[in-house]
Design an enzyme around this catalytic site. Structure first.
Site, PDB file in Angstrom:
ATOM      1  N   GLN A   1     -24.578  -4.841   9.045  1.00  0.00           N
ATOM      2  CA  GLN A   1     -25.359  -4.329   7.926  1.00  0.00           C
ATOM      3  C   GLN A   1     -25.974  -5.498   7.154  1.00  0.00           C
ATOM      4  OE1 GLN A   1     -22.778  -1.717   5.582  1.00  0.00           O
ATOM      5  NE2 GLN A   1     -23.864   0.021   6.428  1.00  0.00           N
TER       6      GLN A   1
ATOM      7  N   CYS B   1      -7.670   1.280   0.759  1.00  0.00           N
ATOM      8  CA  CYS B   1      -8.977   0.760   1.171  1.00  0.00           C
ATOM      9  C   CYS B   1      -9.857   0.498  -0.043  1.00  0.00           C
ATOM     10  CB  CYS B   1      -9.629   1.722   2.155  1.00  0.00           C
ATOM     11  SG  CYS B   1      -9.585   3.464   1.642  1.00  0.00           S
TER      12      CYS B   1
ATOM     13  N   GLY C   1     -15.120   5.828   8.907  1.00  0.00           N
ATOM     14  CA  GLY C   1     -14.739   4.589   8.234  1.00  0.00           C
ATOM     15  C   GLY C   1     -13.256   4.531   8.013  1.00  0.00           C
TER      16      GLY C   1
ATOM     17  N   GLU D   1      19.192  11.920   8.369  1.00  0.00           N
ATOM     18  CA  GLU D   1      18.605  12.553   7.189  1.00  0.00           C
ATOM     19  C   GLU D   1      19.566  13.613   6.659  1.00  0.00           C
ATOM     20  OE1 GLU D   1      16.731  14.502   4.236  1.00  0.00           O
ATOM     21  OE2 GLU D   1      16.170  12.516   5.015  1.00  0.00           O
TER      22      GLU D   1
ATOM     23  N   ALA E   1       9.230   6.562   4.396  1.00  0.00           N
ATOM     24  CA  ALA E   1       9.681   5.180   4.578  1.00  0.00           C
ATOM     25  C   ALA E   1      10.687   5.087   5.715  1.00  0.00           C
ATOM     26  CB  ALA E   1      10.279   4.646   3.280  1.00  0.00           C
TER      27      ALA E   1
ATOM     28  N   CYS F   1      -5.802   9.802   8.446  1.00  0.00           N
ATOM     29  CA  CYS F   1      -6.206   9.297   7.134  1.00  0.00           C
ATOM     30  C   CYS F   1      -5.857  10.382   6.128  1.00  0.00           C
ATOM     31  CB  CYS F   1      -7.704   9.006   7.122  1.00  0.00           C
ATOM     32  SG  CYS F   1      -8.410   8.766   5.473  1.00  0.00           S
TER      33      CYS F   1
ATOM     34  N   TYR G   1     -26.918   1.823  -4.289  1.00  0.00           N
ATOM     35  CA  TYR G   1     -27.207   0.394  -4.194  1.00  0.00           C
ATOM     36  C   TYR G   1     -28.694   0.151  -4.455  1.00  0.00           C
ATOM     37  CZ  TYR G   1     -22.474  -0.232  -2.417  1.00  0.00           C
ATOM     38  OH  TYR G   1     -21.108  -0.262  -2.303  1.00  0.00           O
TER      39      TYR G   1
ATOM     40  N   LYS H   1      -3.825  18.911   0.213  1.00  0.00           N
ATOM     41  CA  LYS H   1      -3.087  17.720   0.666  1.00  0.00           C
ATOM     42  C   LYS H   1      -2.538  17.943   2.073  1.00  0.00           C
ATOM     43  CE  LYS H   1      -2.158  14.510  -1.646  1.00  0.00           C
ATOM     44  NZ  LYS H   1      -1.282  14.280  -2.778  1.00  0.00           N
TER      45      LYS H   1
END
Length: 659
Positions: A109, A364, A333, A426, A407, A357, A176, A444
């Site tokens: 870019q 990020c 992305g 667990e 975790a 994601c 931009y 979510k």
């Protein structure tokens, strides 16, 4: 048998450039991928190679690095586009050789600059800086505009010399500088760079003409284009696009027509800008594929390829959109950060193995804007693949992980990948810990997907999983592991106020995972991220929700929430009719609801349920009881310090890669 994802796997022609498939790795701002002279760093080479190996047909560089950014701060910084061109060229040649081995192409870019998005930068006209509307950005002169265009052309010519097959012009999106030139809301010029649309697009046309003249007609030039702005004014997003003062879709389509007529080879489309940041970088609250209809409208008016980005991380949805002729390729992305093998896993027919994601923006863009290292919340290796990779353990050990939240599952996964024999215990009947209540909201769902992903990985890696197994220190010692990772998590905090034991009072975890709350009036105590999301979830179910927060503003306590997530959550709470009372502290529970103490004194609020979301506290640790017993003991996740999914995964990965 034809794959349902076949449309994503077909080649695509962009000008004279042939892509092997329809997967494009989106341009991302990752400072660590560049060295001090603008060259690709060892981590940068590994970062891009990992995504080429992972199956992406086209990769973009980000536009915010010395190699491609013409205007880092001021408009006239240098006539030399790179600090050390030969150094950059050597690493670029090496990178392209690596990408070529996988059949991947790359478009760097080239940016005209930030404009009002960054302090100190110049704009088409004197307009307010983003986030600092009291200050006006100075306007560029015509000579300065032409110098910036010349710099972009020179940079493109140099990149061709390095071996790149084309560039993407950055960008008529996100607000931009080129975007500002194109919008009447921000461009008030009266010369040939202002006024009607043709003049406002003059920079984009002169850049294209100059690059083609310098690099030849076969050198590919793409434009990153936001088809709609979604803004009501400076720093005022429009949740549904009403009262648009920026770019309407109709104008976006006209711009697309003209860009094709100028000779652009490709359009990479999305929506939004910094003032509507939750469109530019959509958080989890925005449904996947929302941009598809805009891209489809663009496809109707141009014949050049239309690539589409912005919450496109659903391969079935993307494949169908391509099959229906609504777009030509997808630009991923943040999903490419979360899983560099995204495309390969789709091609193999294993999309369930894609690490999702989660749309949190914490690792990020949020990290970058907060001045932290940019990476990924769910993938600690992202943008440091060379320096922070997992390596096989030299000494194989028996590792016991105590706690099956995110975790614990990450610790077990990494330890198993390194060759250790791993058992995860667990106490509850299910794995997931606080991913379970957090993923209970419709908005979510990616957290529930992440939980399922971890469980599949543990099964594939042969990790022994024991649920319903609460371990004491004596139980751990009896198992004689070489190392113990304590990932025991955190539980909701309960404030010591009168009446707190009343049956109408439930903590946020119970409210989201237990029996449905039957009452219509709900009081949520605590306006951090968990409290706000809990309030929104109940309001979207049709409940009458009041949210009280002791601080002067919601989303002020706990780990900072990235602005795009915070902004959209606030707008959704408003749309859902949630009553928000700040500077109000829970005083006591009453038969009718609860009394809160505010600036004007005490107020009784009616509620059939009171949901506590005032934070979490770590579960009691076993570390002290295990000290001095000849076992290496580590503590990760919320058991060490209450944090987020990102901190839980990050600490678990960091510890496990050194076990």
């Amino acid at each position: 048998m034809t794959s349902p994802y076949a449309p994503l796997l077909q080649p695509l022609e962009i000008g004279k450039l042939t892509l092997k498939n329809r997967f494009c790795m989106g341009p991302l701002t990752m400072p660590s991928v560049h060295g001090p002279f603008g060259e690709f760093s060892p981590d940068g080479l590994a970062y891009f190679e990992a995504r080429a190996k992972g199956g992406f047909g086209l990769l973009y560089t980000g536009a915010f690095h010395p190699d491609t950014l013409v205007d880092p701060v001021h408009p006239l910084d240098s006539k030399q586009p790179l600090k050390a061109p030969k150094t950059f060229q050597r690493t670029a040649v090496e990178l392209l050789e690596r990408l070529d081995a996988y059949g991947a192409k790359m478009l760097p870019q080239v940016s005209m600059g930030y404009g009002r998005n960054a302090p100190g930068c110049f704009c088409p006209s004197e307009i307010p800086y983003y986030h600092d509307p009291a200050r006006l950005a100075p306007a560029l002169t015509k000579d300065q505009i032409r110098q910036k265009i010349d710099q972009m052309i020179a940079t493109a010519a140099f990149l061709k010399q390095c071996g790149f097959p084309g560039i993407e012009v950055h960008a008529m999106h996100w607000g931009y500088l080129l975007d500002q030139f194109a919008m009447t809301f921000m461009n008030h010029r009266t010369d040939e760079y202002g006024g009607d649309l043709e003049n406002r697009l003059r920079c984009a046309r002169e850049i294209l003409e100059g690059v083609k003249a310098a690099c030849g007609p076969d050198f590919v030039v793409s434009m990153r284009l936001a088809l709609k702005s979604y803004i009501k004014g400076y720093n005022q997003p429009s949740l549904h696009g009403e009262d648009e003062v920026g770019r309407t879709l109709e104008e976006g389509l006209e711009i697309a027509r003209r860009l094709e007529a100028y000779g652009y080879d490709c359009l990479s489309v999305d929506f939004g800008q910094y003032d509507s940041f939750y469109y530019a970088a959509p958080p989890c609250y925005m449904e996947k594929g929302r941009v598809i209809d805009l891209a489809a409208a663009c496809k109707q008016v141009v014949s050049i390829p239309v690539l589409c980005g912005g919450r496109m991380n659903d391969p079935a949805l993307a494949a169908q959109a391509i099959a229906d002729g609504k777009l030509d390729a997808i630009v991923l992305g943040r999903p490419s950060l979360a899983d560099p093998d995204y495309a390969q896993k789709v091609a193999m027919g294993c999309p369930e193995d894609i690490r999702p994601c989660i749309g949190c923006n914490q690792g990020c863009i949020g990290a970058l804007k907060a001045g932290r290292r940019a990476g990924c919340a769910v993938n600690p290796q992202a943008a440091r693949e060379a320096a922070f990779a997992l390596t096989p353990a030299l000494e194989k050990k028996t590792v016991l992980v105590v706690g099956g939240g995110v975790a614990g599952m990450e610790a077990a996964r990494c330890a198993a990948l390194r060759g250790h024999a791993v058992t995860l215990c667990e106490a509850g009947e299910k794995l997931g810990g606080n991913l379970i209540p957090a993923g209970a909201h419709d908005f979510k769902a990616e957290l529930a997907e992440l939980n399922a992903w971890y469980q599949r990985q543990l099964a594939k890696l042969g990790v022994t999983v024991e649920t319903g197994t609460a371990l004491s220190a004596q139980d751990i010692l009896a198992r004689k592991p070489d190392a113990v990772v304590l990932a025991m998590g955190a539980v909701p905090a309960v404030p010591p106020v009168p009446g707190i034991q009343d049956e109408k009072v439930v903590d946020c975890v119970t409210a989201l995972t237990g029996p449905a709350l039957a009452g219509e009036a709900i009081l949520v105590v605590g306006g951090g991220l968990v409290g706000c999301e809990t309030a929104l979830g109940f309001a979207q179910q049709g409940k009458k929700v009041t949210l009280v927060e002791a601080l002067p503003d919601i989303l002020s306590a706990g780990i900072p929430v990235p602005e795009m997530n915070s902004s959209m959550l606030r707008d959704l709470l408003d749309e859902a009719g949630v009553t928000i009372r700040t500077r109000c502290r829970l005083a006591r529970i009453t038969p009718a609801g609860a009394v809160v103490q505010g600036p004007e004194g005490e107020t009784e609020l009616s509620a059939q349920h009171v949901v506590l979301a005032v934070g979490f506290r770590p579960r009691p640790s076993l570390a002290d009881q295990l000290a001095g017993q000849g076992i290496a003991v580590y503590q990760v996740g919320d058991g060490e310090k209450v944090g987020s999914v990102m901190t839980a995964i990050g600490t678990a990965y960091t510890v496990s890669r050194q076990l």
